[in-house]
Design a protein around this motif. Structure first.
Motif, PDB file in Angstrom:
ATOM      1  N   ARG A  27       0.824  -1.198   0.000  1.00  0.00           N
ATOM      2  CA  ARG A  27       0.000   0.000   0.000  1.00  0.00           C
ATOM      3  C   ARG A  27       0.869   1.263   0.000  1.00  0.00           C
ATOM      4  NH1 ARG A  27      -5.260   0.120   1.613  1.00  0.00           N
ATOM      5  NH2 ARG A  27      -4.964  -1.852   2.750  1.00  0.00           N
ATOM      6  N   ALA A  28       1.946   1.235   0.807  1.00  0.00           N
ATOM      7  CA  ALA A  28       2.845   2.384   0.866  1.00  0.00           C
ATOM      8  C   ALA A  28       3.487   2.649  -0.488  1.00  0.00           C
ATOM      9  CB  ALA A  28       3.917   2.148   1.935  1.00  0.00           C
ATOM     10  N   TYR A  29       3.888   1.570  -1.177  1.00  0.00           N
ATOM     11  CA  TYR A  29       4.494   1.741  -2.503  1.00  0.00           C
ATOM     12  C   TYR A  29       3.486   2.349  -3.480  1.00  0.00           C
ATOM     13  CZ  TYR A  29       6.831   0.874  -6.882  1.00  0.00           C
ATOM     14  OH  TYR A  29       7.412   1.064  -8.106  1.00  0.00           O
ATOM     15  N   TRP A  75      -8.253  -3.876  -4.535  1.00  0.00           N
ATOM     16  CA  TRP A  75      -8.038  -4.416  -3.196  1.00  0.00           C
ATOM     17  C   TRP A  75      -8.944  -5.595  -2.877  1.00  0.00           C
ATOM     18  CZ3 TRP A  75      -3.831  -3.768  -0.587  1.00  0.00           C
ATOM     19  CH2 TRP A  75      -3.041  -2.646  -0.853  1.00  0.00           C
ATOM     20  N   SER A  76     -10.104  -5.673  -3.510  1.00  0.00           N
ATOM     21  CA  SER A  76     -10.977  -6.827  -3.269  1.00  0.00           C
ATOM     22  C   SER A  76     -10.310  -8.102  -3.775  1.00  0.00           C
ATOM     23  CB  SER A  76     -12.341  -6.634  -3.935  1.00  0.00           C
ATOM     24  OG  SER A  76     -12.205  -6.491  -5.349  1.00  0.00           O
ATOM     25  N   SER A  77      -9.639  -8.019  -4.929  1.00  0.00           N
ATOM     26  CA  SER A  77      -8.923  -9.188  -5.453  1.00  0.00           C
ATOM     27  C   SER A  77      -7.713  -9.514  -4.598  1.00  0.00           C
ATOM     28  CB  SER A  77      -8.482  -8.929  -6.900  1.00  0.00           C
ATOM     29  OG  SER A  77      -9.588  -8.756  -7.746  1.00  0.00           O
ATOM     30  N   SER A 130      -0.116 -17.050  -3.362  1.00  0.00           N
ATOM     31  CA  SER A 130      -0.360 -16.380  -4.643  1.00  0.00           C
ATOM     32  C   SER A 130      -0.053 -14.898  -4.543  1.00  0.00           C
ATOM     33  CB  SER A 130      -1.810 -16.576  -5.080  1.00  0.00           C
ATOM     34  OG  SER A 130      -2.077 -17.932  -5.354  1.00  0.00           O
ATOM     35  N   LEU A 131      -0.411 -14.296  -3.417  1.00  0.00           N
ATOM     36  CA  LEU A 131      -0.168 -12.875  -3.235  1.00  0.00           C
ATOM     37  C   LEU A 131       1.329 -12.572  -3.210  1.00  0.00           C
ATOM     38  CD1 LEU A 131      -1.383 -10.075  -2.664  1.00  0.00           C
ATOM     39  CD2 LEU A 131      -1.270 -10.630  -0.230  1.00  0.00           C
TER      40      LEU A 131
END
Length: 225
Positions: free
Chosen positions: A151-153, A163-165, A173-174
Motif C-alpha cells: 500500500r505504501a508503494y 483491493w478486493s482481489s 499467490s499474493l
C-alpha cells in the motif's frame, strides 16, 4: 504441483535437461504465470521443440554484475532459475508467439550441454524438490506487513490496486504475484527467486520495498501510519 494438464509431484516428474531462456529482469515462480512475447528465431525454434516434447522451458537470468549472484558452473548465467510449462500459445500472424508459462519449480544449473545443432542453449539441472511440496501454504507470512508495504508503494507512486482481489488471494499467490510484478532490478528479482520459502520471500520483498521507498523520499513511515 499441477501446471496445466500435467502434475509434477516428485523430481522424477521433472526433466533432467531443459532448454534455457536467458532473460534479464524476468521472474517466474512456482505456481505463478509468466506471459512472453517470442520473436527471435532461436527462441521460436526452442518453443517449437518444447511443444513437441515435454513443453518445459527454463527461465533464467544472465549472470548478475557486481557480485549479485554466486558464480555457478555456467559463468554467464545465474545459478538458479525456474522451470515453466507452456500452458497457452497464440500465433500473431507476423511471426511471433504469445506464450504463457506456468511455474513448476526452481532449479539449479549443473552444466551446459552440447547444442547439437540447436540454435538455443540446453542445461542439465537439479530441480528444487521442495517447490513440488504443497506444505508451504504461507501461513507464517506476516500478511499485514506485506500489504502495508504494498500500500505504501502504491501511495508513494500514485497507483491503485483492486483491493478486493488482493484480499481474496491466497497468501502464497499474493507473495508470488507481488514479487513477479515488482518493478525492481535483476539482483532484487534473483533474491526473490532464491528465497528459501514463502515467508522468506515475503520478508525479502518487504525489505526491498522499504529500501526503495526510503531511497525515493522520507515519507515512508508517514505513509505506513
Amino acid at each position: 504441483m499441477q501446471v496445466g494438464n500435467k502434475s509434477y509431484r516428485t523430481v522424477a516428474d521433472v526433466p533432467e535437461q531443459v532448454p534455457v531462456f536467458p532473460l534479464s529482469g524476468a521472474l517466474l515462480l512456482p505456481g505463478a504465470q509468466l506471459p512472453l512475447n517470442i520473436f527471435e528465431p532461436r527462441y521460436l525454434a526452442m518453443f517449437d521443440d518444447a511443444l513437441v516434447s515435454d513443453r518445459v522451458i527454463g527461465i533464467i537470468q544472465p549472470a548478475l554484475e557486481n557480485g549479485g549472484n554466486s558464480p555457478g558452473p555456467v559463468k554467464d548465467l545465474c545459478s538458479v532459475g525456474c522451470l515453466g510449462r507452456i500452458t497457452s500459445l497464440g500465433e500473431t500472424g507476423d511471426g511471433r508467439y504469445v506464450i504463457t508459462l506456468g511455474g513448476i519449480c526452481r532449479f539449479r544449473v549443473l552444466e551446459e550441454l552440447s547444442q547439437d545443432g540447436r540454435p538455443y542453449r540446453v542445461c542439465a539441472i537439479a530441480p528444487f524438490g521442495s517447490d513440488l511440496d504443497a506444505a508451504d501454504d504461507g501461513a507464517d507470512v506476516d500478511r499485514k506487513a506485506l500489504l502495508d508495504s504494498f500500500r505504501a508503494y502504491l501511495d508513494a507512486n500514485n497507483l491503485e490496486a483492486d483491493w478486493s482481489s488482493v484480499e481474496r488471494a491466497s497468501t502464497v499467490s499474493l507473495v508470488n504475484s507481488l514479487s513477479m510484478m515488482s518493478p525492481y532490478g535483476p539482483a532484487e528479482k534473483q533474491a526473490l527467486l532464491e528465497a528459501g520459502d514463502t515467508k522468506t520471500r515475503a520478508e525479502t520483498l518487504v525489505a526491498i520495498t522499504e529500501i526503495a521507498l526510503a531511497r525515493d523520499g522520507d515519507d515512508y513511515d508517514r505513509v505506513l501510519q
